[in-house]
Design an enzyme around this catalytic site. Structure first.
Site, PDB file in Angstrom:
ATOM      1  N   SER A 140      73.211   7.675  97.041  1.00  0.00           N
ATOM      2  CA  SER A 140      72.971   6.821  98.200  1.00  0.00           C
ATOM      3  C   SER A 140      73.279   5.390  97.802  1.00  0.00           C
ATOM      4  CB  SER A 140      71.498   6.929  98.622  1.00  0.00           C
ATOM      5  OG  SER A 140      71.136   5.936  99.562  1.00  0.00           O
ATOM      6  N   TYR A 153      62.197   7.261  97.225  1.00  0.00           N
ATOM      7  CA  TYR A 153      63.604   7.563  97.505  1.00  0.00           C
ATOM      8  C   TYR A 153      64.520   6.715  96.630  1.00  0.00           C
ATOM      9  CZ  TYR A 153      67.748   8.640 100.330  1.00  0.00           C
ATOM     10  OH  TYR A 153      68.989   9.063 100.751  1.00  0.00           O
TER      11      TYR A 153
END
Length: 258
Positions: A140, A153
């Site tokens: 990401s 995350y």
């Protein structure tokens, strides 16, 4: 020879798009992910209709190492191991650090980081034996930069970047490449779920979350599509990408260029 691709978290979103794309390229596909039995059957049949190879689903829970090991053992028995491994499974939870539930931290680290360790650990021996393999970790932009309220995350995705580099160095002479794709905001079920969560946490409207939080950081002001990510994965899975390893490719609308 037909390649076999294992894609975690592939019953929807980015993972399903990658499964479809690799199926069209003729690969055997091992799907993985949650869903009602009818939904899983529908997805499996759809992907099977795109491939000249075999398509099946394994229900391994990415928080359970024993189930991941069972999936990788099944792939080894059935196909001689994975030729292409795409670690895509991911979950999200948004909250201030002082209120972040411990169980959510543990779940996100397990799914978004530790599961990739377990799948890679199982995939490498057959890949080394064949002298060919492609490992693609869906990281990401949050593997490169941070955003508030996403401690687990961001930590997991930064970990994926380190895992990618380390494994790439270990297998560099074996014909196996290991890379990460770092998308910005892709309109997937995971991102769609974040919109009301972030609206609640930030005290703003959902429209404001989209325009002032998510797309504010992407200079193109557009969501990335799952098909765009899948096309990049297809390239990294091919022979033309044999000398691309231990690195990441950003697909974030210019986010991390700022």
């Amino acid at each position: 020879m037909t390649k076999t691709a294992v894609i975690t978290g592939s019953t929807s979103g980015i993972g399903l798009a990658i499964a479809r794309t690799l199926a069209k390229a003729g690969a055997n596909i091992v799907l993985n992910g949650f869903g009602a039995p009818d939904e899983i059957r529908t997805v499996t049949d759809e992907v099977a209709g795109l491939s000249s190879g075999t398509v099946l689903h394994h229900p391994a829970d990415m928080t359970k190492p024993s189930e991941i090991a069972d999936m990788m053992a099944m792939v080894a028995d059935r196909f001689g191991g994975a030729d292409i491994l795409v670690n895509n499974a991911g979950v999200q939870f948004v909250e201030k650090i002082e209120d972040f539930p411990v169980e959510q931290w543990d779940r996100i680290i397990a799914v978004n980081l530790s599961s990739s360790f377990h799948t890679i650990r199982g995939a490498i021996p057959p890949m080394k034996k064949k002298g060919w393999g492609r490992i693609i970790n869906i990281a990401s932009a949050h593997g490169l930069v941070a955003s508030p309220f996403k401690s687990a995350y961001v930590a997991a995705k930064h970990g994926i970047m380190g895992l990618t580099k380390t494994v790439a160095l270990e297998v560099a002479e074996s014909g196996v490449t290991v890379n990460s794709i770092c998308p910005g905001y892709v309109l997937t079920p995971l991102v769609e779920k974040q919109i009301p969560d972030q609206a609640r946490t930030r005290g703003i409207t959902e429209e404001q979350v989209i325009n002032e939080v998510m797309l504010k950081g992407q200079p193109t002001k557009k969501f990335i599509t799952v098909e765009q990510v899948a096309s990049l994965a297809l390239y990294l899975a091919g022979d033309d990408a044999a000398q691309i390893t231990g690195t990441h490719v950003s697909m974030d609308g210019g986010w991390t260029a700022q």
